[in-house]
Design an enzyme around this catalytic site. Structure first.
Site, PDB file in Angstrom:
ATOM      1  N   ARG A  55       3.895  13.718   3.041  1.00 16.05           N
ATOM      2  CA  ARG A  55       3.011  13.725   4.196  1.00 16.05           C
ATOM      3  C   ARG A  55       3.593  12.813   5.272  1.00 16.05           C
ATOM      4  O   ARG A  55       3.652  11.602   5.101  1.00 16.05           O
ATOM      5  CB  ARG A  55       1.612  13.247   3.777  1.00 16.05           C
ATOM      6  CG  ARG A  55       0.637  13.094   4.924  1.00 16.05           C
ATOM      7  CD  ARG A  55      -0.766  12.724   4.413  1.00 16.05           C
ATOM      8  NE  ARG A  55      -1.683  12.617   5.520  1.00 16.05           N
ATOM      9  CZ  ARG A  55      -2.218  11.468   5.955  1.00 16.05           C
ATOM     10  NH1 ARG A  55      -1.944  10.329   5.350  1.00 16.05           N
ATOM     11  NH2 ARG A  55      -3.032  11.462   6.980  1.00 16.05           N
ATOM     12  N   HIS A  79      -1.335  10.379  14.081  1.00 19.03           N
ATOM     13  CA  HIS A  79      -1.605   9.193  13.271  1.00 19.03           C
ATOM     14  C   HIS A  79      -1.535   7.984  14.225  1.00 19.03           C
ATOM     15  O   HIS A  79      -0.707   7.102  14.068  1.00 19.03           O
ATOM     16  CB  HIS A  79      -0.610   9.097  12.112  1.00 19.03           C
ATOM     17  CG  HIS A  79      -1.059   8.247  10.967  1.00 19.03           C
ATOM     18  ND1 HIS A  79      -1.107   8.695   9.664  1.00 19.03           N
ATOM     19  CD2 HIS A  79      -1.482   6.957  10.921  1.00 19.03           C
ATOM     20  CE1 HIS A  79      -1.524   7.727   8.871  1.00 19.03           C
ATOM     21  NE2 HIS A  79      -1.754   6.651   9.609  1.00 19.03           N
ATOM     22  N   GLU A  87      -7.682   9.903  10.089  1.00 17.33           N
ATOM     23  CA  GLU A  87      -8.710   8.872  10.227  1.00 17.33           C
ATOM     24  C   GLU A  87      -9.191   8.667  11.660  1.00 17.33           C
ATOM     25  O   GLU A  87      -9.000   7.584  12.238  1.00 17.33           O
ATOM     26  CB  GLU A  87      -8.208   7.540   9.653  1.00 17.33           C
ATOM     27  CG  GLU A  87      -7.837   7.605   8.186  1.00 17.33           C
ATOM     28  CD  GLU A  87      -7.559   6.222   7.584  1.00 17.33           C
ATOM     29  OE1 GLU A  87      -7.563   5.231   8.325  1.00 17.33           O
ATOM     30  OE2 GLU A  87      -7.348   6.142   6.365  1.00 17.33           O
ATOM     31  N   ASN A 145      -8.825   9.935   2.545  1.00 19.63           N
ATOM     32  CA  ASN A 145      -8.110   8.677   2.295  1.00 19.63           C
ATOM     33  C   ASN A 145      -9.094   7.707   1.655  1.00 19.63           C
ATOM     34  O   ASN A 145     -10.218   7.561   2.123  1.00 19.63           O
ATOM     35  CB  ASN A 145      -7.599   8.059   3.606  1.00 19.63           C
ATOM     36  CG  ASN A 145      -6.433   8.845   4.192  1.00 19.63           C
ATOM     37  OD1 ASN A 145      -5.954   9.805   3.595  1.00 19.63           O
ATOM     38  ND2 ASN A 145      -5.983   8.434   5.362  1.00 19.63           N
ATOM     39  N   TYR A 179      -9.492   3.703  -0.241  1.00 17.77           N
ATOM     40  CA  TYR A 179      -8.933   2.419  -0.663  1.00 17.77           C
ATOM     41  C   TYR A 179      -9.938   1.534  -1.396  1.00 17.77           C
ATOM     42  O   TYR A 179      -9.588   0.885  -2.370  1.00 17.77           O
ATOM     43  CB  TYR A 179      -8.376   1.654   0.554  1.00 17.77           C
ATOM     44  CG  TYR A 179      -7.129   2.322   1.118  1.00 17.77           C
ATOM     45  CD1 TYR A 179      -5.879   2.053   0.590  1.00 17.77           C
ATOM     46  CD2 TYR A 179      -7.219   3.256   2.143  1.00 17.77           C
ATOM     47  CE1 TYR A 179      -4.734   2.681   1.065  1.00 17.77           C
ATOM     48  CE2 TYR A 179      -6.081   3.894   2.633  1.00 17.77           C
ATOM     49  CZ  TYR A 179      -4.853   3.606   2.087  1.00 17.77           C
ATOM     50  OH  TYR A 179      -3.726   4.233   2.544  1.00 17.77           O
ATOM     51  N   GLU A 225      -4.287   9.780   1.104  1.00 18.43           N
ATOM     52  CA  GLU A 225      -3.798   8.394   1.016  1.00 18.43           C
ATOM     53  C   GLU A 225      -4.592   7.655  -0.043  1.00 18.43           C
ATOM     54  O   GLU A 225      -5.823   7.769  -0.099  1.00 18.43           O
ATOM     55  CB  GLU A 225      -4.007   7.607   2.329  1.00 18.43           C
ATOM     56  CG  GLU A 225      -3.030   7.924   3.404  1.00 18.43           C
ATOM     57  CD  GLU A 225      -3.282   7.078   4.663  1.00 18.43           C
ATOM     58  OE1 GLU A 225      -3.793   5.938   4.551  1.00 18.43           O
ATOM     59  OE2 GLU A 225      -2.972   7.578   5.755  1.00 18.43           O
TER      60      GLU A 225
HETATM   61  C1  FCB Z   1      -5.010   3.736   6.491  1.00 15.20           C
HETATM   62  C2  FCB Z   1      -3.989   4.293   7.461  1.00 15.20           C
HETATM   63  C3  FCB Z   1      -2.564   4.065   7.048  1.00 15.20           C
HETATM   64  C4  FCB Z   1      -2.359   2.715   6.395  1.00 15.20           C
HETATM   65  C5  FCB Z   1      -3.380   2.489   5.308  1.00 15.20           C
HETATM   66  C6  FCB Z   1      -3.204   1.205   4.568  1.00 15.20           C
HETATM   67  O1  FCB Z   1      -6.180   3.420   7.185  1.00 15.20           O
HETATM   68  O2  FCB Z   1      -4.174   5.673   7.649  1.00 15.20           O
HETATM   69  O3  FCB Z   1      -1.738   4.252   8.172  1.00 15.20           O
HETATM   70  O4  FCB Z   1      -2.385   1.721   7.358  1.00 15.20           O
HETATM   71  O5  FCB Z   1      -4.669   2.550   5.855  1.00 15.20           O
END
Ligand code: FCB
Length: 484
Positions: A82, A126, A171, A300, A302, A379
């Site tokens: 990607r 992006h 995002e 995405n 985290y 992500e």
């Molecule tokens: C996301 C972004 C990516 C990177 C990660 C850690 O928000 O899409 O570019 O910075 O976080």
């Protein structure tokens, strides 16, 4: 941080394993090849905006190292990559003339990936808006969405059916709220009304781009958008706390999900943001464009957040991907009475809590709400304080544990009926982590910024083993380290 989930869960035979990067974070060559300036050039070169004044001028020097980087991906066995296209590299001012040298760069990259057996997944935006468009109002004005549609069309013409999956925006939450409300990302504006106008124009840009791509490549052209949906929980079942969670869900998730997938804005958003804007930038016919059907939805993920009704501390940007450096201005437009609570650990080097179950919950909620829409995790990954040993090797056991548990979480969601088609680790290599500059390393491949040298970390070898076996390897599965 030890792994907390079992080893060995197997994935569907055609599951796509990939890695992700973004143009501004890895390419460098900011003033080469006919590239125009982007908002991130301007922002990062402004004193005080990024940690240590870091810029993406050189970054991981990917622009000059494409053959080496594709070889790296091939050594990992990746099924997909990607990447994002830098808009100002292919259209320096965001409108009018295209730059053939920039278009050729991506065309060549896509050819090399395909020759290496790697499917290109291409994100059109992006975060690196051409500066000339920002000077004309950026995402606060409608014209930017229209320019984005024309840019998408040209990319579809040039890259055509070589692209496995198109992603319009990465995002848009960050582009709108971190760019225009908290101002911790480019262009660094702090104006809630501007942020909400940006939300709508990003949605419109997405819809216009989907239509342009399909107009060029046919109704079946595979198109997606990537959202950073926030998994937020209420601190208690008290109605005031539940309302605080709802308010955040609305402003963070629903203002994207509902227009894009259901053709409407969430009911409560007008009232929640009435003191900020009247939403008169939404024109008749816009929602029809925005809800053009998608092939897949990119997710995405985290970490998670927790809220209650209360008064936020000044500079409380919230947790997780949203915290991206605190600001006196909140990204949470209209949520002045919502307080973010610290999350229990463990945490990554970003200060983000580690909670793989949040990913299961998110994927299952999407399964319930949009059962016909395939998902892809575009992500997921973690920054840790990597310390190379005497041989320059990085034994990143914490990152392996993080990936192990999150990949298993994806597998759990699939077994529970979520239609997840792929997983992309963030990131292939260490890179420019926006306002944090080079201080946060997310790569499974280490980059020595002084020399540009790439060294696969232990997590790269672990990931290669995952791809090879299509099942979650034990965290200590991988010795010897991967070499290229
Ligand atoms: C996301 C972004 C990516 C990177 C990660 C850690 O928000 O899409 O570019 O910075 O976080």
């Amino acid at each position: 941080m030890p792994a907390t989930r079992p080893d060995g869960r197997a994935f569907p035979a055609d599951f796509l394993w990939g890695s992700a990067t973004a143009a501004y974070q890895i390419e460098g060559a900011a003033d080469e090849g006919g590239r125009g300036p982007s908002i991130w050039d301007t922002f990062s070169r402004t004193p005080g905006k990024t940690l240590d004044g870091d810029t993406g001028d050189v970054a991981a020097d990917h622009y000059h190292r494409v053959p080496e980087d594709v070889a790296l991906m091939q050594a990992l066995g990746l099924g997909a990559y990607r990447l994002s296209v830098s808009w100002p590299r292919v259209q320096p001012t965001g409108q009018g003339a295209f730059n053939d040298e920039g278009l050729a760069f991506y065309s060549d990259l896509v050819d090399r990936l395909i020759a290496a057996g790697i499917k290109p997944v291409v994100t059109l935006y992006h975060w690196d808006l051409p500066q000339a468009l920002e000077d004309a109002g950026g995402w606060t004005v409608r014209a930017t969405a229209e320019h984005f549609g024309r840019y998408a069309r040209r990319l579809a013409e040039v890259l055509g059916d070589r692209v496995h999956l198109w992603t319009t925006l990465n995002e848009p939450w960050c582009s709108a709220y971190l760019g225009y409300a908290s101002g911790v990302h480019a262009p660094g504006v702090t104006d809630g009304a501007a942020a909400l106008a940006a939300v709508h124009h990003l949605n419109l840009a997405h819809g216009l781009a989907v239509r342009e791509i399909r107009d060029v490549l046919g109704a079946d052209a595979p198109v997606s958008i990537t959202l950073n949906l926030h998994v937020t929980r209420a601190a208690t079942d008290d109605p005031a706390d539940l309302d605080a969670k709802d308010r955040i869900d609305t402003i963070a998730n629903e203002v994207f999900l509902q227009p894009i997938l259901e053709g409407r804005y969430p009911e409560r958003v007008a009232a929640d943001t009435a003191s900020v804007t009247d939403w008169s930038f939404v024109q008749s016919g816009d929602l029809e464009i925005i809800r053009t059907p998608l092939t897949q939805l990119g997710v995405n993920y985290y970490s998670t957040g927790r809220v209650r009704a209360g008064t936020p501390a000044v500079g409380d940007g919230g947790p997780g991907p949203d915290g991206h450096r605190s600001s006196a201005h909140s990204p949470w437009v209209g949520a002045d009475r919502v307080e973010w609570l610290p999350q229990p650990g463990p945490h990554t080097a970003m200060g983000w809590n580690i909670e793989p179950k949040g990913l299961v919950d998110l994927l299952l909620e999407l399964r319930d709400r949009y059962p016909a829409l395939p998902l892809v995790v575009t992500e997921n990954g973690a920054a840790f304080e990597d310390v190379p040993d005497a041989d320059g090797r990085v034994h990143d056991v914490e990152r392996i544990a993080y990936l192990h548990d999150h990949v298993d979480a994806v597998g759990e969601a699939i077994e529970a009926g979520a239609d997840v088609r792929g997983y992309f680790v963030w990131s292939l290599m260490d890179n420019f982590e926006w306002a944090y500059g080079y201080s946060r390393r997310f790569g499974i491949v280490r980059v020595d910024y002084a020399t540009g040298e790439r060294t696969p970390k232990d997590s790269a070898a672990w990931y290669a083993e995952l791809v090879r076996t299509n099942a979650v390897p034990p965290v200590d599965a991988v010795v010897p380290a991967l070499t290229v």
